[in-house]
Structure formats: C-alpha cells, structure tokens
Design an enzyme around this catalytic site. Structure first.
Site, PDB file in Angstrom:
ATOM      1  CG  ASP A 124      63.431   9.809 -66.757  1.00 25.73           C
ATOM      2  OD1 ASP A 124      63.066   8.615 -66.487  1.00 25.73           O
ATOM      3  OD2 ASP A 124      64.468   9.631 -65.508  1.00 25.73           O
ATOM      4  CB  SER A 125      62.127   4.919 -69.669  1.00 26.59           C
ATOM      5  OG  SER A 125      60.119   5.478 -69.825  1.00 26.59           O
ATOM      6  CG  ASP A 130      60.175   9.883 -64.321  1.00 23.47           C
ATOM      7  OD1 ASP A 130      59.937  10.558 -63.593  1.00 23.47           O
ATOM      8  OD2 ASP A 130      60.483   9.220 -65.487  1.00 23.47           O
ATOM      9  CE  LYS A 170      58.852   8.172 -61.725  1.00 22.60           C
ATOM     10  NZ  LYS A 170      60.139   8.250 -61.749  1.00 22.60           N
ATOM     11  CD  GLU A 226      65.739   8.868 -61.193  1.00 21.61           C
ATOM     12  OE1 GLU A 226      65.802   8.410 -61.804  1.00 21.61           O
ATOM     13  OE2 GLU A 226      66.437   8.901 -60.487  1.00 21.61           O
ATOM     14  CD  GLU A 238      64.301   1.602 -61.272  1.00 19.00           C
ATOM     15  OE1 GLU A 238      64.353   1.216 -62.558  1.00 19.00           O
ATOM     16  OE2 GLU A 238      63.811   2.914 -61.411  1.00 19.00           O
TER      17      GLU A 238
END
Length: 272
Positions: A52-53, A91, A121, A123, A190
């Site tokens: 999602d970066s 993501d 993925k 979080e 991270e």
C-alpha cells in the site's frame, strides 16, 4: 562442508518456511507495475510485495491510508502479469479488513480473484485475529505485519521505532506467536529494535521479514523506489541506496530536452 543453495523455480509460502528451516535468507522488494515486476522477478527476488506504499510512491499521498481496494487490485494484477518465479503478496488497504471479518474476507477474495496474487498481507496482531481466521478459512495465505504499522500512523502520531519499551515489546512477541498459531505463513517486522526482532525470529517457526529490524531475522524487504534512489526525500537509517536513479534519470531527461530543442535529436540515423 558447504552445501549448494537450492534453486527454486517457483516460490510458494511453503518455500519460504523451508528456507527459514535451512537458514536461507529471504529477499523481498516492492513492485506496483508490470515493467518493474518483470525486472525484480528476473533478478531472483523471492517475494514481491504489492504494498500500500503505492499510495506514497505512485500517487504522492502523505500516508498509505488513501489507496483503495480497487487501486490495489489494479497494481497487483499488473505485477502478476510480469512475474514467473516470485511469490506475490498484496497488501489489504486501510479500511478493507480492520473492523469487520466478513469485509476482510470479501476484500481478500477480490484481491485473489481479480489480481491473481498469491497471498495477502495485513497489519496488526490480536485485534485483527478474527479477520485473519476468516481469510485463512477460505484458503487464502496471510502474511502478518507488526511493529510500525503505517495504516495506524494517526494513532501513533509518529514513524519512530516501535516496541522500545518493555510493555510494547512483550505485546509484539505475543502478537507474533498469535499470528503463527492463527496460521500466518510469515510476518513482517517494521522498525523495531534488532535485538527484539531476533528474539521474535527465534521464537516462531514462520519466517520473519524485517524492514528496519536488524539482521537477526529471516529476510529483508525494502521499497524498490527507495533502494534504487528514485526517491530522495526519505532517508531512514535502515535504507541502503543501491543506485542514484533520481540524479541519473533527471540528467537523462534534461539531456533529452536539450537535444530536442537544439535539433540534435533525432539525427539522420534515427529517421526513416
């Protein structure tokens, strides 16, 4: 006595677990489009993260929050068309899984069906356990993400190193163990202290991929545009720039403009 490193024709979630067992480090980079994915894949990178970066790198947003599920699917589908060997992890974007396990499942199914990605993925730890279970029950592999979680940036209020204090460090360890027990095939850590990251990697049997988490983990991930030096405003300690493409590309564009304006391009040999 040294043993030859096994050549994997196609990376799967099982491959990554096997690599950890054998002590082989895992390489992971981001990609958001067909051309970059093709280059990254051909270089032998084990895992491509459609992160999602993309919200920052491709769209210029300040955070990862604005990117939508439709946009993530578009980027992921472009990447999948460019790979032959790498495992493609996508993501789940902010708002597509956090509060409703049923919504999480719908989002993950859309990514798998519409992009052809191999895994998702997300979080968080304990707070997203039910979402992870729903996704896994549908047969979709899940990679976890702990430590600095950019989708929660407004909650933390800073991009500083996470889990430096004992209470947060203990929660991170508990969450990592929880993610393994729930069924995740790997975890990204991270921006956490190297000592803590190493401890986590030793406590769980699934691979731990670090970004700003030291070298005691099972693999590393960087944002491709950062490590190539295409971005230059972002300078965290963990980032190693392998090229300075920002300068090289800017010079090339400038030279092209000069050549066009002077009439040098195209020359006689570049015409029909």
């Amino acid at each position: 006595m040294s043993t030859a490193k096994k050549e994997y024709k196609r990376i799967t979630t099982k491959t990554l677990v096997d690599m950890k067992k054998k002590g082989e480090k895992i390489s992971m980079l981001t990609a958001y489009d067909f051309t970059m994915a093709k280059i990254v894949d051909s270089a032998g990178i084990d895992v491509i993260l459609v992160g999602d970066s993309a919200s920052n790198v491709m769209a210029g947003h300040e955070t990862t929050l604005p990117i939508t599920l439709d946009q993530m699917i578009y980027h992921a589908a472009s990447v999948v068309r460019g790979i032959e060997r790498s495992l493609v992890v996508v993501d789940l974007p902010f708002g597509s899984y956090q509060s409703d396990p049923k919504e999480a499942l719908r989002s993950a199914i859309r990514i798998m069906k519409e992009s052809g990605g191999h895994a998702v993925k997300l979080e968080g730890g304990k707070e997203v356990k039910e979402s992870i279970k729903r996704i896994l029950n549908a047969g979709i592999p899940v990679m976890g993400h702990l430590g600095l979680t950019p989708q929660s940036i407004y909650k933390f209020g800073t991009y500083t190193v996470r889990a430096k204090e004992e209470e947060e460090a203990e929660k991170l360890i508990e969450d990592a163990i929880l993610l393994e027990k729930t069924g995740c095939f790997a975890v990204v850590l991270e921006k956490v202290p190297a000592k803590l990251a190493k401890e986590v990697a030793e406590k769980i049997s699934i691979p731990v991929i670090g970004i700003g988490a030291g070298n005691g983990v099972d693999g590393q991930v960087l944002v491709t545009h950062d490590m190539l030096g295409m971005t230059h405003e972002f300078n965290p300690r963990f980032l190693r720039r392998y090229l300075d493409l920002y300068t090289d590309m800017k010079n090339a564009f400038s030279q092209y403009s000069t050549d066009v304006k002077s009439g040098d391009f195209p020359n006689d040999s570049e015409q029909y």
